[in-house]
Design a protein around this motif. Structure first.
Motif, PDB file in Angstrom:
ATOM      1  N   GLU A 223       0.830  -1.208   0.000  1.00 14.52           N
ATOM      2  CA  GLU A 223       0.000   0.000   0.000  1.00 14.52           C
ATOM      3  C   GLU A 223       0.863   1.255   0.000  1.00 14.52           C
ATOM      4  N   GLY A 224       1.997   1.203   0.696  1.00 13.87           N
ATOM      5  CA  GLY A 224       2.895   2.351   0.739  1.00 13.87           C
ATOM      6  C   GLY A 224       3.604   2.587  -0.582  1.00 13.87           C
ATOM      7  N   TRP A 225       4.032   1.504  -1.236  1.00 13.50           N
ATOM      8  CA  TRP A 225       4.730   1.670  -2.510  1.00 13.50           C
ATOM      9  C   TRP A 225       3.793   2.197  -3.589  1.00 13.50           C
ATOM     10  N   PHE A 226       2.552   1.723  -3.585  1.00 14.06           N
ATOM     11  CA  PHE A 226       1.620   2.280  -4.562  1.00 14.06           C
ATOM     12  C   PHE A 226       1.403   3.771  -4.303  1.00 14.06           C
ATOM     13  N   MET A 227       1.225   4.144  -3.033  1.00 12.26           N
ATOM     14  CA  MET A 227       1.013   5.556  -2.707  1.00 12.26           C
ATOM     15  C   MET A 227       2.206   6.398  -3.146  1.00 12.26           C
ATOM     16  N   VAL A 502       7.043  -6.831  -9.483  1.00 14.27           N
ATOM     17  CA  VAL A 502       8.221  -6.149  -8.935  1.00 14.27           C
ATOM     18  C   VAL A 502       7.950  -4.653  -8.841  1.00 14.27           C
ATOM     19  N   TRP A 503       8.244  -4.085  -7.659  1.00 15.32           N
ATOM     20  CA  TRP A 503       8.206  -2.629  -7.482  1.00 15.32           C
ATOM     21  C   TRP A 503       9.515  -2.035  -7.970  1.00 15.32           C
ATOM     22  N   HIS A 504       9.431  -0.950  -8.701  1.00  8.87           N
ATOM     23  CA  HIS A 504      10.613  -0.212  -9.140  1.00  8.87           C
ATOM     24  C   HIS A 504      10.542   1.202  -8.577  1.00  8.87           C
ATOM     25  N   PRO A 505      11.653   1.729  -8.051  1.00  8.80           N
ATOM     26  CA  PRO A 505      11.638   3.120  -7.558  1.00  8.80           C
ATOM     27  C   PRO A 505      11.142   4.109  -8.619  1.00  8.80           C
ATOM     28  N   VAL A 506      11.476   3.832  -9.861  1.00  9.82           N
ATOM     29  CA  VAL A 506      10.908   4.578 -10.996  1.00  9.82           C
ATOM     30  C   VAL A 506      10.141   3.543 -11.821  1.00  9.82           C
ATOM     31  N   PRO A 507       8.814   3.606 -11.837  1.00  6.71           N
ATOM     32  CA  PRO A 507       8.024   2.556 -12.484  1.00  6.71           C
ATOM     33  C   PRO A 507       8.392   2.370 -13.950  1.00  6.71           C
ATOM     34  N   ILE A 508       8.344   1.101 -14.378  1.00  4.34           N
ATOM     35  CA  ILE A 508       8.568   0.774 -15.788  1.00  4.34           C
ATOM     36  C   ILE A 508       7.333   0.049 -16.314  1.00  4.34           C
ATOM     37  N   LYS A 509       7.239  -0.037 -17.611  1.00  3.70           N
ATOM     38  CA  LYS A 509       6.059  -0.608 -18.258  1.00  3.70           C
ATOM     39  C   LYS A 509       5.798  -2.032 -17.780  1.00  3.70           C
ATOM     40  N   TYR A 510       4.548  -2.315 -17.468  1.00  2.00           N
ATOM     41  CA  TYR A 510       4.057  -3.638 -17.072  1.00  2.00           C
ATOM     42  C   TYR A 510       4.579  -4.104 -15.711  1.00  2.00           C
ATOM     43  N   ASP A 511       5.173  -3.237 -14.914  1.00  2.00           N
ATOM     44  CA  ASP A 511       5.643  -3.663 -13.591  1.00  2.00           C
ATOM     45  C   ASP A 511       4.474  -3.676 -12.609  1.00  2.00           C
ATOM     46  N   LEU A 512       4.768  -3.912 -11.330  1.00  2.00           N
ATOM     47  CA  LEU A 512       3.702  -4.096 -10.341  1.00  2.00           C
ATOM     48  C   LEU A 512       2.844  -2.847 -10.187  1.00  2.00           C
ATOM     49  N   PHE A 513       3.453  -1.682 -10.187  1.00  6.09           N
ATOM     50  CA  PHE A 513       2.674  -0.447 -10.082  1.00  6.09           C
ATOM     51  C   PHE A 513       1.674  -0.336 -11.229  1.00  6.09           C
ATOM     52  N   HIS A 514       2.145  -0.554 -12.443  1.00  6.18           N
ATOM     53  CA  HIS A 514       1.265  -0.420 -13.598  1.00  6.18           C
ATOM     54  C   HIS A 514       0.220  -1.531 -13.652  1.00  6.18           C
ATOM     55  N   MET A 515       0.565  -2.730 -13.174  1.00  6.24           N
ATOM     56  CA  MET A 515      -0.412  -3.821 -13.161  1.00  6.24           C
ATOM     57  C   MET A 515      -1.546  -3.523 -12.176  1.00  6.24           C
ATOM     58  N   VAL A 516      -1.207  -2.974 -11.010  1.00 12.10           N
ATOM     59  CA  VAL A 516      -2.239  -2.598 -10.039  1.00 12.10           C
ATOM     60  C   VAL A 516      -3.118  -1.501 -10.622  1.00 12.10           C
ATOM     61  N   LEU A 517      -2.499  -0.485 -11.200  1.00 14.88           N
ATOM     62  CA  LEU A 517      -3.267   0.614 -11.782  1.00 14.88           C
ATOM     63  C   LEU A 517      -4.149   0.111 -12.921  1.00 14.88           C
ATOM     64  N   HIS A 518      -3.627  -0.820 -13.704  1.00 14.27           N
ATOM     65  CA  HIS A 518      -4.440  -1.369 -14.792  1.00 14.27           C
ATOM     66  C   HIS A 518      -5.650  -2.127 -14.254  1.00 14.27           C
ATOM     67  N   SER A 519      -5.485  -2.869 -13.175  1.00 18.43           N
ATOM     68  CA  SER A 519      -6.618  -3.595 -12.594  1.00 18.43           C
ATOM     69  C   SER A 519      -7.705  -2.626 -12.134  1.00 18.43           C
ATOM     70  N   ILE A 520      -7.300  -1.502 -11.540  1.00 17.60           N
ATOM     71  CA  ILE A 520      -8.276  -0.491 -11.120  1.00 17.60           C
ATOM     72  C   ILE A 520      -8.999   0.065 -12.347  1.00 17.60           C
ATOM     73  N   TRP A 521      -8.238   0.416 -13.361  1.00 21.98           N
ATOM     74  CA  TRP A 521      -8.786   0.937 -14.616  1.00 21.98           C
ATOM     75  C   TRP A 521      -9.727  -0.079 -15.271  1.00 21.98           C
ATOM     76  N   PHE A 522      -9.283  -1.326 -15.358  1.00 20.49           N
ATOM     77  CA  PHE A 522     -10.041  -2.364 -16.042  1.00 20.49           C
ATOM     78  C   PHE A 522     -11.356  -2.649 -15.327  1.00 20.49           C
ATOM     79  N   ASN A 523     -11.306  -2.723 -13.998  1.00 19.10           N
ATOM     80  CA  ASN A 523     -12.531  -2.988 -13.241  1.00 19.10           C
ATOM     81  C   ASN A 523     -13.496  -1.805 -13.265  1.00 19.10           C
TER      82      ASN A 523
END
Length: 534
Positions: A223-227, A502-523
């Protein structure tokens, strides 16, 4: 010919002499003279290039076999010619799809009868050279992006939903591994449209540490890394709420628990009442919550208490998109298809969240059939220990014994096992699922009613084994029944799916940050209805 050259040389000398006299009369110094000469030279060179680029066309080929009319031939042979690359006409005998161009001779201006001019033979046989690849057509992405920008937020979401429903079929992709996905075509198109369309507004209200203060260490770190990454993102975040498609409530349930929970009180009322008042304040101060009754708002919580902190506010519990590690269907709070299952990741080193990821042993160096070590809380783990603690092929422990850990650490056990058992604890979620993926060990998930992360797009059967709690006594039988070929495929797939967890300090395409955001978008897209279809 020599007389002509002498006359031209004398004319040049005369012009140069006149130029010097004219400069002397105007009292021009040497610098100005040099500048004038340079400008004259440049002008002459440009005129020369212009004349070369505009040849005098006397004749052309009129038939596909290269023959010419007699009257044209007599004129053309009097002109020196250079080669110019030219595409075949449409009626050529060479296919339009051919990657060949014909080198055809065309006339240019020159002095007739000049002995230094080369005269090229006319020949029916056309010389051919391979053509460079044609320039790629302009991508439609820019025009589509401009069109999307003209739409209102709800219109853009409806447009994206229709586009995803008609996603172009693909079977392979350079950046994605097709066997991992339920439908790679749908995911690819949805992700592209998310990048072009999605804008998120983050409410600035709320004081630290509960708000805007990410907790980046331990088992609740997701939750902290996404924030952290959402707040620092310039692509998806907008400061104009009127342009937003989603609204983020940036609080941490872990920080909420640390700040408000009274130890040993066994009461979540301080937490639930606090969130109720916060959402009411948001709904009063801004028009956006009441516009959709919270259905385009979301929060992210990895603490086990995440679902239960919403119960004091009906719309927060029932309408908002809840991004939860504790994605348990049996509680009646998490709603599959609307809410999002958040992977639970254990982060020990916030400055290097990718530390210890990967490096699993080869299959031939995995002698352990299955491995688990951990506390015996919850209903599943004691049953697991009861049946399999003494098995020789599987290593099932309460905690990893000290003597055993001295010879082989917890991580080494995972890297040396074919399957890693991931049973639920007090709640359905477990960080062992992601740990197993990190160490290239096929996860065996035992947690009834658990909604697997990214299950709307990922095919978990391709890289994991899901076992019902009632089948724990048959665990070894189930694992041994999996053919070696199937296991090898799953083990490869585990390696390939790592990038999405995988969390990246600077997000990259298809990583964990983007996958979570995509799930929110998709739902969110799945929840909206087209008024025209009703």
């Amino acid at each position: 010919m020599q007389k002509k050259h002498r006359s031209r040389n004398s004319q040049s000398l005369f012009l140069m002499k006149e130029l010097f006299l004219w400069c002397a009369r105007l009292r021009m110094n040497s610098r100005k003279l040099i500048f004038a000469g340079a400008m004259t030279t440049v002008a002459a060179a440009l005129l020369h290039l212009w004349f070369l680029s505009h040849p005098l066309t006397v004749s052309s080929y009129n038939s596909s076999n290269g023959s010419m009319q007699p009257s044209q031939l007599s004129e053309t042979l009097q002109e020196p010619r250079i080669y110019r690359i030219q595409h075949l006409p449409a009626n050529s005998i060479i296919s339009q799809n051919s990657s060949i161009e014909v080198m055809q001779s065309v006339p240019v201006e020159g002095r007739a009868g000049d002995s230094n001019s080369k005269r090229w033979k006319t020949d029916d046989k056309s010389k051919v050279i391979p053509t460079p690849p044609p320039p790629s057509p302009r991508s439609p992405t820019l025009s589509l992006q401009r069109y999307i920008w003209t739409l209102t937020p709800i219109e853009a979401l409806l447009f994206a939903k229709k586009e995803i429903d008609h996603a172009p079929i693909i079977t392979e992709d350079a950046e994605l591994y097709a066997p991992l996905f339920r439908n790679i075509s749908v995911f690819k198109r949805s992700y592209e449209l998310m990048e072009m369309t999605l804008r998120v507004y983050i409410y600035s209200n709320g004081k630290r540490p509960i708000f805007h203060h990410p907790y980046l260490r331990g088992i609740y770190a997701s939750e902290g890394w996404f924030m952290k990454l959402m707040r620092g993102n310039k692509h998806f975040v907008t400061e104009d709420p009127e342009k937003a498609h989603l609204f983020y409530l940036p609080y941490s349930v872990r920080q909420l628990q640390l700040a408000l929970y009274v130890p040993n009180s066994h009461s979540m009322k301080p937490l639930t009442n606090f969130l109720r008042d916060y959402v009411n304040m948001i709904a009063t101060k801004y028009p956006f919550w009441n516009r959709t009754h919270g259905s385009d708002h979301f929060f992210v919580a990895c603490h086990d208490w995440g679902p239960y902190t919403t119960v004091a506010h009906t719309e927060l519990k029932e309408n908002a998109i809840k991004v939860l590690c504790n994605a348990d269907l049996s509680e009646g709070i998490f709603v599959a298809g609307k809410d999002v299952s958040l992977p639970e990741t254990t982060i020990k080193f916030p400055k290097k969240p990718q530390r210890h990821i990967g490096g699993g042993n080869r299959v031939s160096q995995r002698p352990i059939l299955a491995f688990f070590a951990g506390y015996m809380h919850g209903r599943v783990r004691p049953i697991l220990l009861k049946y399999w603690k003494d098995d020789e092929d599987m290593k099932i422990y309460r905690r990893l014994p000290h003597l055993v850990s001295k010879e082989m650490s917890y991580i080494q056990h995972m890297k040396s096992s074919r399957y890693c058992i991931c049973p639920m604890g007090y709640e359905v979620n477990s960080p062992r699922i992601v740990e197993a993926i990190y160490y290239e060990c096929v996860p065996v998930i035992i947690a009834d009613n658990f909604v697997l992360p990214f299950g709307e797009v990922l095919d978990w059967s391709a890289f994991s084994v899901v076992i019902l709690e009632k089948d724990i006594p048959k665990l070894k039988e189930i694992l041994l029944a999996i053919p070696l070929r199937k296991y090898l495929e799953m083990q490869v797939n585990v390696k390939m799916v790592q990038k999405h967890f995988v969390w990246h300090p600077v997000p990259i395409k298809y990583d964990l940050f983007h996958m979570v955001l995509h799930s929110i978008w998709f739902n969110r897209l799945n929840q909206i209805q087209d008024p025209q279809s009703q």
